[in-house]
Design a protein around this motif. Structure first.
Motif, PDB file in Angstrom:
ATOM      1  N   TYR A 127       0.830  -1.199   0.000  1.00  0.00           N
ATOM      2  CA  TYR A 127       0.000   0.000   0.000  1.00  0.00           C
ATOM      3  C   TYR A 127       0.869   1.255   0.000  1.00  0.00           C
ATOM      4  CZ  TYR A 127      -3.606   3.365   1.021  1.00  0.00           C
ATOM      5  OH  TYR A 127      -4.443   4.454   0.929  1.00  0.00           O
ATOM      6  N   SER A 128       1.925   1.262   0.814  1.00  0.00           N
ATOM      7  CA  SER A 128       2.788   2.441   0.895  1.00  0.00           C
ATOM      8  C   SER A 128       3.562   2.663  -0.398  1.00  0.00           C
ATOM      9  CB  SER A 128       3.765   2.298   2.067  1.00  0.00           C
ATOM     10  OG  SER A 128       3.079   2.400   3.299  1.00  0.00           O
ATOM     11  N   MET A 129       3.986   1.578  -1.050  1.00  0.00           N
ATOM     12  CA  MET A 129       4.684   1.727  -2.322  1.00  0.00           C
ATOM     13  C   MET A 129       3.784   2.394  -3.356  1.00  0.00           C
ATOM     14  SD  MET A 129       7.096  -1.649  -2.846  1.00  0.00           S
ATOM     15  CE  MET A 129       6.086  -2.923  -2.110  1.00  0.00           C
ATOM     16  N   VAL A 130       2.526   1.985  -3.392  1.00  0.00           N
ATOM     17  CA  VAL A 130       1.575   2.564  -4.338  1.00  0.00           C
ATOM     18  C   VAL A 130       1.234   4.007  -3.967  1.00  0.00           C
ATOM     19  CG1 VAL A 130      -0.807   2.450  -5.179  1.00  0.00           C
ATOM     20  CG2 VAL A 130       0.574   0.366  -5.033  1.00  0.00           C
ATOM     21  N   THR A 131       1.016   4.249  -2.694  1.00  0.00           N
ATOM     22  CA  THR A 131       0.409   5.505  -2.249  1.00  0.00           C
ATOM     23  C   THR A 131       1.421   6.585  -1.903  1.00  0.00           C
ATOM     24  OG1 THR A 131      -1.425   4.197  -1.367  1.00  0.00           O
ATOM     25  CG2 THR A 131      -1.263   6.472  -0.621  1.00  0.00           C
ATOM     26  N   PHE A 132       2.573   6.195  -1.339  1.00  0.00           N
ATOM     27  CA  PHE A 132       3.512   7.192  -0.829  1.00  0.00           C
ATOM     28  C   PHE A 132       4.839   7.254  -1.576  1.00  0.00           C
ATOM     29  CE2 PHE A 132       1.063   5.771   3.052  1.00  0.00           C
ATOM     30  CZ  PHE A 132       0.184   6.844   3.029  1.00  0.00           C
ATOM     31  N   ARG A 133       5.095   6.308  -2.485  1.00  0.00           N
ATOM     32  CA  ARG A 133       6.345   6.321  -3.244  1.00  0.00           C
ATOM     33  C   ARG A 133       6.092   6.927  -4.623  1.00  0.00           C
ATOM     34  NH1 ARG A 133      10.590   2.672  -1.997  1.00  0.00           N
ATOM     35  NH2 ARG A 133      11.585   3.603  -3.814  1.00  0.00           N
ATOM     36  N   ASP A 134       6.287   8.226  -4.744  1.00  0.00           N
ATOM     37  CA  ASP A 134       6.068   8.850  -6.048  1.00  0.00           C
ATOM     38  C   ASP A 134       7.251   8.635  -6.996  1.00  0.00           C
ATOM     39  OD1 ASP A 134       8.046  10.692  -5.248  1.00  0.00           O
ATOM     40  OD2 ASP A 134       6.565  12.147  -4.579  1.00  0.00           O
ATOM     41  N   ASP A 135       8.284   7.895  -6.506  1.00  0.00           N
ATOM     42  CA  ASP A 135       9.440   7.592  -7.342  1.00  0.00           C
ATOM     43  C   ASP A 135       9.450   6.135  -7.813  1.00  0.00           C
ATOM     44  OD1 ASP A 135       9.822   6.494  -4.825  1.00  0.00           O
ATOM     45  OD2 ASP A 135      11.977   6.904  -4.777  1.00  0.00           O
ATOM     46  N   MET A 136       8.367   5.399  -7.565  1.00  0.00           N
ATOM     47  CA  MET A 136       8.290   3.986  -7.931  1.00  0.00           C
ATOM     48  C   MET A 136       7.103   3.767  -8.859  1.00  0.00           C
ATOM     49  SD  MET A 136       7.808   0.593  -5.487  1.00  0.00           S
ATOM     50  CE  MET A 136       9.471   0.641  -4.836  1.00  0.00           C
ATOM     51  N   SER A 137       7.313   3.023  -9.928  1.00  0.00           N
ATOM     52  CA  SER A 137       6.223   2.772 -10.869  1.00  0.00           C
ATOM     53  C   SER A 137       5.170   1.872 -10.241  1.00  0.00           C
ATOM     54  CB  SER A 137       6.763   2.115 -12.140  1.00  0.00           C
ATOM     55  OG  SER A 137       7.129   0.761 -11.892  1.00  0.00           O
ATOM     56  N   TYR A 138       3.951   1.986 -10.743  1.00  0.00           N
ATOM     57  CA  TYR A 138       2.874   1.112 -10.265  1.00  0.00           C
ATOM     58  C   TYR A 138       3.219  -0.364 -10.498  1.00  0.00           C
ATOM     59  CZ  TYR A 138      -0.561   4.954  -9.742  1.00  0.00           C
ATOM     60  OH  TYR A 138      -1.258   6.066  -9.346  1.00  0.00           O
ATOM     61  N   HIS A 139       3.831  -0.652 -11.621  1.00  0.00           N
ATOM     62  CA  HIS A 139       4.125  -2.048 -11.939  1.00  0.00           C
ATOM     63  C   HIS A 139       5.130  -2.636 -10.955  1.00  0.00           C
ATOM     64  CE1 HIS A 139       5.921  -5.465 -14.184  1.00  0.00           C
ATOM     65  NE2 HIS A 139       4.655  -5.646 -14.540  1.00  0.00           N
ATOM     66  N   GLU A 140       6.155  -1.868 -10.619  1.00  0.00           N
ATOM     67  CA  GLU A 140       7.123  -2.359  -9.636  1.00  0.00           C
ATOM     68  C   GLU A 140       6.470  -2.502  -8.263  1.00  0.00           C
ATOM     69  OE1 GLU A 140      11.475  -1.314  -7.624  1.00  0.00           O
ATOM     70  OE2 GLU A 140      10.677   0.000  -9.198  1.00  0.00           O
TER      71      GLU A 140
END
Length: 443
Positions: free
Chosen positions: A393-406
């Motif tokens: 959830y945090s990767m999707v929501t709070f990581r604006d430097d990570m692609s959705y696919h990753e």
């Protein structure tokens, strides 16, 4: 100066127009609805929006920052309403300063239109519905004030939503090879609301996204600035405990007393609300291509998704962020840039569409599950202790430097391992380091 026609003056179109205008392009926006700044916004279908890191970063393209804070409410936790009246407060992140924001669709769209209107090289036409596109001669036809009109373009951007006319015209070209997939859940939604208290206060916790998980049905609520809450009721269209059940004679009040009893007393006009507001449908669109020569579709026109990850708006805004980065690298807008944008972006929009469906079942079925709650407790402890750990959830929501696919790929692996661990083991902070190291091994 190249002229860009933007079909659709909603959230995505208004951001795109403001950014492109700030870079010197002549902008003409065609919006089929009336100017919502005049208080004419549609009601009954406005699922509140959850603005998060990706959307905020994209809005930074046009200098929106402090204005966002003034029209949004931070929500650092989920408030999970159990059937017995117990409420569990589950943080979205273990790191301080990470939260999602409840924001009014109408309020944000009005703010973007105001920003767009500041530019002298912008023309906005309301009640101007795009009807056809002449791709050869670069003209857009539209209806307005009972008549038919046309306007020329150097570039055309279709940000006209899931029922996009630009996409329809594009895909109806002779010999134009394309794919189009639209899938609907067998669920619908209906908007309801909780009024503010007489003193203007909030009847339930202000800084939370409220969820009533009930297995095959669910309700959520997001706070509004005036002390009210916008509720969204998600039910099967037919069968057990469905909209059909309510409409066939059970009635909405009896339904709420059975499934959402703690919310019933907060809604004295429940029956009137239910009758007044329509049932909306929930669907996903995946299609290709998004571009043809100097024409491109973006946002819901290219990749409509369900609302269960709170990423539809954020994803549409991120479209413009990705396009802006390509424009900077390639020296401006071109047919090649639009093609490259689609090639780079589609994998990510497919990923968030799939994650949104995943999260529907998680919110509906698992947020009341003790194993899920244990897993979230472990994830929160990991994020508090190890700043480099991010839950899915945090990767999707709070990581604006990570692609959705990753985020999807990594997050699913983490989720699978953590659910298995939570089901088979007792948890204490003493074994947190062991868990962290094991998760590091996965990657």
């Amino acid at each position: 100066m190249s002229k860009i026609v933007i079909a659709g003056g909603g959230l995505c179109g208004a951001l795109a127009g403001a950014y492109l205008a700030s870079n010197g392009y002549e902008i003409e926006v065609l919006e089929r609805r009336t100017d919502l700044r005049l208080g004419t916004a549609d009601t009954g279908r406005s699922i509140n929006l959850a603005l998060s890191a990706r959307g905020i970063k994209a809005l930074g393209l046009i200098g929106l920052d402090e204005e966002l804070k003034q029209i949004s409410i931070p929500m650092p936790v989920r408030a999970l309403h159990q059937k017995d009246g117990t409420i569990y407060y589950v943080p979205y992140s273990g790191r301080s300063g990470e939260y999602i924001n409840s924001i009014s669709r109408t309020g944000l769209n009005a703010l973007l239109l105001e920003k767009l209107s500041e530019f002298k090289n912008v023309k906005i036409s309301f009640e101007a519905a795009c009807t056809q596109v002449d791709f050869k001669n670069k003209f857009v036809g539209y209806s307005s004030n009972g008549g038919h009109h046309s306007t020329s373009y150097d570039f055309l951007m279709g940000t006209d939503g899931a029922a996009s006319v630009v996409r329809k015209n594009l895909y109806e070209q002779p010999f134009f090879s394309h794919t189009f997939q639209q899938e609907f859940l067998d669920y619908g939604y209906k908007e309801l609301h909780i009024d503010p208290l007489k003193d203007g206060g909030f009847a339930i916790e202000k800084n939370a996204l409220h969820i009533w998980p009930r297995g095959h049905l669910m309700m959520i609520a997001l706070p509004n600035l005036d002390g009210s809450f916008t509720l969204t009721l998600f039910l099967p269209m037919k069968g057990e405990d469905s909209f059909e059940t309510i409409d066939s004679g059970l009635g909405i009040k009896a339904y709420f007393e059975k499934h959402f009893n703690d919310a019933t007393d907060l809604m004295p006009t429940l029956e009137q609300q239910y009758q007044a507001n329509p049932i909306g449908h929930l669907g996903t669109i995946k299609c290709s291509p998004w571009s043809f020569n100097n024409v491109c579709i973006m946002g819901d026109a290219a990749h409509a998704i369900t609302p269960f990850y709170g990423q539809g708006m954020n994803c549409a805004f991120e479209d413009m962020l990705i396009l802006s980065e390509l424009m900077k690298q390639r020296g401006g807008l071109s047919a090649e840039v639009l093609h490259e944008f689609q090639q780079n972006r589609k994998q990510d929009t497919d990923a968030i569409a799939d994650l949104a469906i995943d999260n529907f079942y998680e919110m509906r079925d698992h947020t009341a599950n003790p194993i899920f709650l244990k897993k979230r407790m472990i994830e929160t402890a990991l994020e508090k202790t190890y700043p480099d750990y991010y839950s899915k959830y945090s990767m999707v929501t709070f990581r604006d430097d990570m692609s959705y696919h990753e985020a999807m790929t990594r997050g699913r692996k983490q989720d699978a391992w953590l659910m298995q661990y939570a089901e088979s083991n007792e948890f204490s902070l003493d074994n947190l380091n062991l868990i962290y190291n094991k998760l590091k091994e996965i990657f």
